[in-house]
Motif scaffolding. Structure first.
Motif, PDB file in Angstrom:
ATOM      1  N   ASP A  82       0.836  -1.199   0.000  1.00 57.86           N
ATOM      2  CA  ASP A  82       0.000   0.000   0.000  1.00 57.86           C
ATOM      3  C   ASP A  82       0.872   1.251   0.000  1.00 57.86           C
ATOM      4  OD1 ASP A  82      -2.953  -0.017   0.167  1.00 57.86           O
ATOM      5  OD2 ASP A  82      -2.653  -1.446   1.780  1.00 57.86           O
ATOM      6  N   LEU A  83       1.777   1.298   0.946  1.00 59.26           N
ATOM      7  CA  LEU A  83       2.625   2.476   1.104  1.00 59.26           C
ATOM      8  C   LEU A  83       3.580   2.644  -0.076  1.00 59.26           C
ATOM      9  CD1 LEU A  83       3.401   1.972   4.896  1.00 59.26           C
ATOM     10  CD2 LEU A  83       1.763   3.561   3.875  1.00 59.26           C
ATOM     11  N   LYS A  84       4.071   1.524  -0.590  1.00 55.20           N
ATOM     12  CA  LYS A  84       4.982   1.584  -1.739  1.00 55.20           C
ATOM     13  C   LYS A  84       4.260   2.088  -2.980  1.00 55.20           C
ATOM     14  CE  LYS A  84       8.319  -1.291  -4.248  1.00 55.20           C
ATOM     15  NZ  LYS A  84       8.944  -2.634  -4.323  1.00 55.20           N
ATOM     16  N   ALA A  85       3.063   1.557  -3.227  1.00 55.44           N
ATOM     17  CA  ALA A  85       2.290   1.993  -4.387  1.00 55.44           C
ATOM     18  C   ALA A  85       1.931   3.464  -4.274  1.00 55.44           C
ATOM     19  CB  ALA A  85       1.025   1.144  -4.524  1.00 55.44           C
ATOM     20  N   GLU A  86       1.554   3.910  -3.076  1.00 56.09           N
ATOM     21  CA  GLU A  86       1.232   5.316  -2.877  1.00 56.09           C
ATOM     22  C   GLU A  86       2.425   6.201  -3.199  1.00 56.09           C
ATOM     23  OE1 GLU A  86      -1.098   7.448   0.600  1.00 56.09           O
ATOM     24  OE2 GLU A  86       0.991   7.098   1.166  1.00 56.09           O
ATOM     25  N   LYS A  87       3.594   5.816  -2.718  1.00 55.54           N
ATOM     26  CA  LYS A  87       4.807   6.598  -2.956  1.00 55.54           C
ATOM     27  C   LYS A  87       5.093   6.723  -4.452  1.00 55.54           C
ATOM     28  CE  LYS A  87       9.662   6.850  -1.454  1.00 55.54           C
ATOM     29  NZ  LYS A  87      10.345   6.789  -2.749  1.00 55.54           N
ATOM     30  N   ASN A 109      -7.494  24.412  -6.560  1.00 53.40           N
ATOM     31  CA  ASN A 109      -8.582  24.007  -7.458  1.00 53.40           C
ATOM     32  C   ASN A 109      -8.429  22.570  -7.933  1.00 53.40           C
ATOM     33  OD1 ASN A 109      -9.955  26.444  -7.379  1.00 53.40           O
ATOM     34  ND2 ASN A 109      -8.827  27.294  -9.108  1.00 53.40           N
ATOM     35  N   ASN A 110      -7.172  22.144  -8.146  1.00 54.97           N
ATOM     36  CA  ASN A 110      -6.902  20.805  -8.666  1.00 54.97           C
ATOM     37  C   ASN A 110      -6.323  19.919  -7.566  1.00 54.97           C
ATOM     38  OD1 ASN A 110      -7.376  20.962 -11.728  1.00 54.97           O
ATOM     39  ND2 ASN A 110      -6.149  22.787 -11.316  1.00 54.97           N
ATOM     40  N   THR A 111      -6.966  18.789  -7.343  1.00 57.59           N
ATOM     41  CA  THR A 111      -6.544  17.877  -6.283  1.00 57.59           C
ATOM     42  C   THR A 111      -6.561  16.440  -6.789  1.00 57.59           C
ATOM     43  OG1 THR A 111      -7.502  19.330  -4.590  1.00 57.59           O
ATOM     44  CG2 THR A 111      -7.013  17.059  -3.935  1.00 57.59           C
ATOM     45  N   TRP A 112      -5.458  15.732  -6.588  1.00 57.44           N
ATOM     46  CA  TRP A 112      -5.425  14.294  -6.875  1.00 57.44           C
ATOM     47  C   TRP A 112      -6.012  13.537  -5.680  1.00 57.44           C
ATOM     48  CZ3 TRP A 112      -4.517  13.378 -11.726  1.00 57.44           C
ATOM     49  CH2 TRP A 112      -3.581  14.111 -12.462  1.00 57.44           C
ATOM     50  N   ILE A 113      -6.923  12.610  -5.955  1.00 58.76           N
ATOM     51  CA  ILE A 113      -7.478  11.718  -4.934  1.00 58.76           C
ATOM     52  C   ILE A 113      -6.954  10.317  -5.236  1.00 58.76           C
ATOM     53  CG2 ILE A 113      -9.572  10.884  -3.806  1.00 58.76           C
ATOM     54  CD1 ILE A 113      -9.327  13.890  -3.652  1.00 58.76           C
ATOM     55  N   ILE A 114      -6.289   9.682  -4.264  1.00 60.10           N
ATOM     56  CA  ILE A 114      -5.547   8.446  -4.552  1.00 60.10           C
ATOM     57  C   ILE A 114      -5.900   7.332  -3.572  1.00 60.10           C
ATOM     58  CG2 ILE A 114      -3.237   7.425  -4.752  1.00 60.10           C
ATOM     59  CD1 ILE A 114      -2.206  10.344  -5.219  1.00 60.10           C
ATOM     60  N   ASP A 115      -6.211   6.177  -4.125  1.00 64.23           N
ATOM     61  CA  ASP A 115      -6.264   4.943  -3.334  1.00 64.23           C
ATOM     62  C   ASP A 115      -5.210   4.019  -3.939  1.00 64.23           C
ATOM     63  OD1 ASP A 115      -6.768   2.703  -1.863  1.00 64.23           O
ATOM     64  OD2 ASP A 115      -8.932   2.673  -2.208  1.00 64.23           O
ATOM     65  N   PRO A 116      -4.050   3.906  -3.304  1.00 65.56           N
ATOM     66  CA  PRO A 116      -2.942   3.164  -3.930  1.00 65.56           C
ATOM     67  C   PRO A 116      -3.270   1.703  -4.193  1.00 65.56           C
ATOM     68  CG  PRO A 116      -2.453   3.681  -1.639  1.00 65.56           C
ATOM     69  CD  PRO A 116      -3.664   4.475  -1.998  1.00 65.56           C
ATOM     70  N   ILE A 117      -3.963   1.052  -3.254  1.00 63.72           N
ATOM     71  CA  ILE A 117      -4.443  -0.315  -3.498  1.00 63.72           C
ATOM     72  C   ILE A 117      -5.863  -0.415  -2.966  1.00 63.72           C
ATOM     73  CG2 ILE A 117      -4.163  -2.773  -3.019  1.00 63.72           C
ATOM     74  CD1 ILE A 117      -1.211  -2.410  -2.910  1.00 63.72           C
ATOM     75  N   GLU A 160      -3.412   6.738   2.520  1.00 59.29           N
ATOM     76  CA  GLU A 160      -2.404   6.423   3.528  1.00 59.29           C
ATOM     77  C   GLU A 160      -1.751   7.689   4.077  1.00 59.29           C
ATOM     78  OE1 GLU A 160      -2.736   3.574   4.521  1.00 59.29           O
ATOM     79  OE2 GLU A 160      -3.678   2.594   2.837  1.00 59.29           O
ATOM     80  N   ASP A 161      -0.496   7.932   3.770  1.00 60.85           N
ATOM     81  CA  ASP A 161       0.254   9.014   4.417  1.00 60.85           C
ATOM     82  C   ASP A 161       0.615  10.176   3.504  1.00 60.85           C
ATOM     83  OD1 ASP A 161       0.289   7.584   6.791  1.00 60.85           O
ATOM     84  OD2 ASP A 161       2.107   6.504   6.250  1.00 60.85           O
ATOM     85  N   GLY A 162       0.126  10.190   2.273  1.00 59.45           N
ATOM     86  CA  GLY A 162       0.687  11.120   1.303  1.00 59.45           C
ATOM     87  C   GLY A 162      -0.088  12.389   1.033  1.00 59.45           C
TER      88      GLY A 162
END
Length: 323
Positions: free
Chosen positions: A107-112, A141-149, A131-133
């Protein structure tokens, strides 16, 4: 789990606050301004107009295409890491958040990996990640929303249905979505608010829901993820009877966008679970809201349907447990 829920609630509150400010601006602007349609909430269900993804301001369509390119480039990096992510299973070190809710090294590796690549292309964009990122950067105005796994449990046991999810939110609304399934060797991506594709085996197919399927013939998949008590489930026996197809996290949503499923019901989605999926589904013609018929951007309990009639009917069946 409390820390995770608190982070999600805070992020959702931030998005809601942004949306309120944007709504105030829109209400005072000229009628010539570009506005996105919203759901008209009523007791009888959603309006026939449904919901469309918000558009960029005038002159920013070229920017949207650049974001599509950035996401595709990011995929190449993710693919190069797939083998190392797979090997993570064999030597897994699990940090327990709560029973049944895990954070793995993968999870953490994919997020990084994802964040590093996105920051190379758009260093000033803000980030909300599971996670932690998370980062609150210059561009609000622009935001990335991330679920690494997405689908960590599936990942842990070697089920191939897990995915990497990324959304680009513009002024609090998801406008681009990516759902990448490394083990299945395919990914889903919308290129506008009207068009999305599945990319598989070097080819791409346009996504479109099966709009003509009526309620009696609908293929329904659902999962409560332990969040809907047995007592509440007893209040919706007709819904339970209709749930005849398995539900696999984000994969079931994307299956609906291909016309393989017609209705998907899920509990307790976080913003990083559903925001990357929203633009893919809407551009394929799907109707998506919460169980109490509010904007899906709020996350929580989510209902997706192939057409408005089926959506209204399922909303009524879910009403005993919608609040």
């Amino acid at each position: 789990m409390r820390a995770l829920d608190a982070k999600c609630e805070a992020a959702t509150a931030q998005l809601n606050h942004k949306e309120k400010r944007n709504e105030d601006r829109r209400s005072s602007s000229s009628s010539k301004d570009h506005r996105s349609r919203v759901t008209k909430v009523g007791e009888d269900g959603v309006s026939s107009s449904g919901v469309t993804s918000p558009r960029y301001d005038v002159g920013q369509e070229a920017s949207r295409q650049q974001e599509v390119k950035s996401l595709k480039e990011q995929l190449d990096v993710l693919k190069a890491q797939n083998e190392s992510l797979r090997l993570e299973i064999e030597n897994l070190q699990i940090q327990s958040k709560n029973i049944g809710d895990f954070v793995t090294n993968a999870d953490l590796k994919a997020e990084k990996i994802i964040i590093e690549e996105l920051k190379k292309a758009r260093p000033y964009y803000s980030i909300i990640s599971e996670e932690d990122g998370s980062e609150n950067n210059k561009d609000k105005n622009n935001t990335w929303i991330i679920d690494p796994i997405d689908g960590t449990r599936s990942f842990v046991i070697g089920n191939p249905t897990w995915s990497n999810l990324v959304a680009l939110n513009y002024k609090g609304k998801p406008v681009l979505g990516l759902a990448n399934f490394p083990k299945l060797k395919k990914y889903y991506l919308n290129v506008s608010d009207k068009k999305s594709f599945v990319y598989e085996n070097g080819k791409k197919r346009i996504l479109s829901v099966a709009k003509k399927i009526n309620f009696s013939n609908a293929k329904v998949a659902g999962a409560f993820h332990g969040w809907l008590s047995i007592q509440k489930q007893k209040k919706i026996p007709k819904v339970l009877k209709l749930m005849q197809f398995p539900c696999f996290d984000a994969l079931s949503y994307t299956h609906l966008s291909e016309g393989k499923l017609d209705i998907v019901i899920q509990c307790s989605n976080k913003i990083w679970d559903i925001h990357p999926i929203i633009p893919i589904l809407r551009s394929a013609g799907a109707i998506i809201t919460t169980w109490n018929n509010k904007e899906a951007e709020l996350a929580g309990n989510i209902l997706v349907s192939n057409n408005i009639k089926n959506h209204k009917r399922m909303l009524k069946l879910l009403k005993p447990v919608s609040n």
